[in-house]
Design a protein around this motif. Structure first.
Motif, PDB file in Angstrom:
ATOM      1  N   ASN A 171       1.574  -1.144  -0.338  1.00 32.15           N
ATOM      2  CA  ASN A 171      -0.445  -0.286  -0.283  1.00 32.15           C
ATOM      3  C   ASN A 171       1.161   1.353   0.149  1.00 32.15           C
ATOM      4  O   ASN A 171       1.941   0.672  -0.726  1.00 32.15           O
ATOM      5  N   GLU A 172       0.144   2.640   0.082  1.00 26.90           N
ATOM      6  CA  GLU A 172       1.166   3.402  -0.037  1.00 26.90           C
ATOM      7  C   GLU A 172       2.295   3.364   0.744  1.00 26.90           C
ATOM      8  O   GLU A 172       2.877   4.400   0.834  1.00 26.90           O
ATOM      9  N   PHE A 173       2.290   2.983   2.124  1.00 22.28           N
ATOM     10  CA  PHE A 173       2.985   2.527   2.623  1.00 22.28           C
ATOM     11  C   PHE A 173       4.074   1.874   3.113  1.00 22.28           C
ATOM     12  O   PHE A 173       5.037   1.968   4.129  1.00 22.28           O
ATOM     13  N   SER A 174       4.304   0.669   2.200  1.00 15.51           N
ATOM     14  CA  SER A 174       4.239   0.205   2.698  1.00 15.51           C
ATOM     15  C   SER A 174       6.345  -0.109   1.974  1.00 15.51           C
ATOM     16  O   SER A 174       6.583   0.395   1.647  1.00 15.51           O
ATOM     17  N   LYS A 175       7.160  -0.272   3.340  1.00 15.70           N
ATOM     18  CA  LYS A 175       8.278  -0.325   2.454  1.00 15.70           C
ATOM     19  C   LYS A 175       8.960  -1.335   3.175  1.00 15.70           C
ATOM     20  O   LYS A 175       8.363  -2.588   3.846  1.00 15.70           O
ATOM     21  N   MET A 176      10.521  -2.376   2.333  1.00 14.96           N
ATOM     22  CA  MET A 176      10.964  -2.963   3.073  1.00 14.96           C
ATOM     23  C   MET A 176      12.136  -3.111   3.570  1.00 14.96           C
ATOM     24  O   MET A 176      12.799  -2.147   3.684  1.00 14.96           O
ATOM     25  N   LEU A 177      11.822  -4.090   4.850  1.00 10.89           N
ATOM     26  CA  LEU A 177      12.849  -3.843   6.011  1.00 10.89           C
ATOM     27  C   LEU A 177      13.905  -5.053   5.952  1.00 10.89           C
ATOM     28  O   LEU A 177      13.025  -6.133   6.126  1.00 10.89           O
ATOM     29  N   CYS A 178      15.134  -5.287   6.545  1.00 14.93           N
ATOM     30  CA  CYS A 178      15.690  -6.328   6.742  1.00 14.93           C
ATOM     31  C   CYS A 178      16.185  -6.550   8.293  1.00 14.93           C
ATOM     32  O   CYS A 178      16.802  -5.210   8.492  1.00 14.93           O
ATOM     33  N   VAL A 179      16.230  -7.175   9.301  1.00 18.45           N
ATOM     34  CA  VAL A 179      16.280  -7.071  10.184  1.00 18.45           C
ATOM     35  C   VAL A 179      17.658  -8.337  11.351  1.00 18.45           C
ATOM     36  O   VAL A 179      16.821  -9.103   9.680  1.00 18.45           O
ATOM     37  N   LYS A 180      18.320  -8.122  11.449  1.00 16.61           N
ATOM     38  CA  LYS A 180      18.914  -8.993  11.847  1.00 16.61           C
ATOM     39  C   LYS A 180      18.102 -10.043  12.896  1.00 16.61           C
ATOM     40  O   LYS A 180      17.272 -10.108  13.825  1.00 16.61           O
ATOM     41  N   PHE A 181      18.032 -11.681  13.020  1.00 12.97           N
ATOM     42  CA  PHE A 181      16.799 -13.204  13.192  1.00 12.97           C
ATOM     43  C   PHE A 181      17.676 -12.861  14.653  1.00 12.97           C
ATOM     44  O   PHE A 181      19.061 -13.673  14.707  1.00 12.97           O
ATOM     45  N   ILE A 182      16.862 -13.253  15.297  1.00  9.97           N
ATOM     46  CA  ILE A 182      17.205 -12.779  17.220  1.00  9.97           C
ATOM     47  C   ILE A 182      16.538 -14.167  17.790  1.00  9.97           C
ATOM     48  O   ILE A 182      15.522 -14.251  17.540  1.00  9.97           O
ATOM     49  N   GLU A 183      17.619 -15.559  17.870  1.00  8.99           N
ATOM     50  CA  GLU A 183      17.040 -16.590  19.002  1.00  8.99           C
ATOM     51  C   GLU A 183      16.036 -16.099  20.269  1.00  8.99           C
ATOM     52  O   GLU A 183      17.388 -15.944  20.363  1.00  8.99           O
ATOM     53  N   SER A 184      15.361 -16.109  20.222  1.00  3.74           N
ATOM     54  CA  SER A 184      14.687 -16.003  21.579  1.00  3.74           C
ATOM     55  C   SER A 184      14.024 -16.991  22.035  1.00  3.74           C
ATOM     56  O   SER A 184      12.951 -17.664  21.469  1.00  3.74           O
TER      57      SER A 184
END
Length: 288
Positions: A171-184
């Protein structure tokens, strides 16, 4: 006195939320208004309004609805505002929350925003991130549009699938994000775990643990077996410990994004034993 309820589609009252707000603000009447109903607002005697609450859908609010809500909010002088739409972006967009928290020394997961495949590879190369990572849409919940990448063999395959997903669902606010996977993980290492903390800028109200065999930690997908029940009891104590020991930090996280009260999602990195703030969900009664 009136409780003015400004709401768009797909938003429900949480249990006891409406009744408690009316009690706190001594309101005997509630008027509900949808975006763009200026005539209804103009017909209300503002001196009779005890409080205004904006309840904007976290995933589906349009830019026009948000702009209208901000315009109305700025007109309502000297009236208490709950869920000020000027701060909506921090609950709607993980990227905005991460930026604001990082500026104010609130611990967040290493992350970067990207525009396309080339931009992703350039930023991954220049970042501190190593596999595993998660690529996700910034403004979706429940794991929708989230892809875990564990090794190089699946990197390009899942990145392509992810970009296709965004293209077809943005939608008009969508952005793509990459984050570090945290093993919790739970203490037993059998399940994944996260914590939902309900807080205001001044106090921690409560919190609960979410446990799942799935890394997304979606409560709804996990059957509450006896094994999970035992894990829950142990991890709920851990949640209470997190709230006690990090009260000042948690309240500052709420204050930093300018909210009255939110549900904060937190993770404990099982390898480093450190706390990470994931996102904020709007509303005093987030969760149950």
């Amino acid at each position: 006195m009136i409780l003015l309820n400004i709401v768009n589609k797909g938003v429900m009252w949480r249990i006891f939320e409406k009744e408690e707000l009316m009690k706190v603000y001594k309101s005997d009447k509630m008027i509900t208004i949808n975006p763009f109903e200026d005539d209804k607002i103009n017909s209300i005697v503002l001196k009779d309004v005890a409080v205004v609450i904006f309840r904007l859908n976290t995933e589906e609010t349009t830019k026009n609805e948000l702009d209208w809500s901000i315009k109305i909010c700025n007109k309502l002088k000297n009236i208490p505002i709950i869920n000020n739409p000027n701060t909506w972006k921090y609950c709607h967009c993980k990227i905005e929350a991460f930026k604001k928290w990082k500026e104010n020394n609130i611990p967040v997961i290493d992350n970067f925003e990207f525009l396309d495949k080339n931009d992703f590879y350039d930023k991954l190369k220049n970042s501190k991130l190593t596999l595993p990572i998660i690529i996700k849409v910034n403004n979706l919940c429940g794991g929708d549009g989230s892809f875990l990448i564990k090794n190089k063999a699946e990197l390009d395959i899942k990145l392509t699938k992810f970009i296709d997903f965004v293209t077809n669902n943005k939608n008009e606010f969508s952005k793509m994000l990459c984050v570090k996977f945290i093993e919790s993980m739970t203490f037993s290492k059998k399940n994944f775990v996260s914590y939902r903390i309900i807080a205001t800028p001044d106090d921690v109200i409560g919190g609960y643990v979410r446990i799942s065999k799935n890394w997304l930690v979606q409560w709804s997908t996990s059957k509450f077996t006896k094994d999970i029940e035992n894990e829950f009891l142990v991890e709920q104590k851990r949640c209470e410990k997190i709230m006690r020991e990090n009260k000042q930090l948690i309240c500052r996280a709420v204050e930093t994004i300018g909210m009255d009260g939110v549900g904060l999602d937190l993770l404990i990195d099982s390898n480093k034993n450190n706390l990470n703030f994931l996102e904020a969900q709007i509303g005093f009664s987030t969760g149950y």
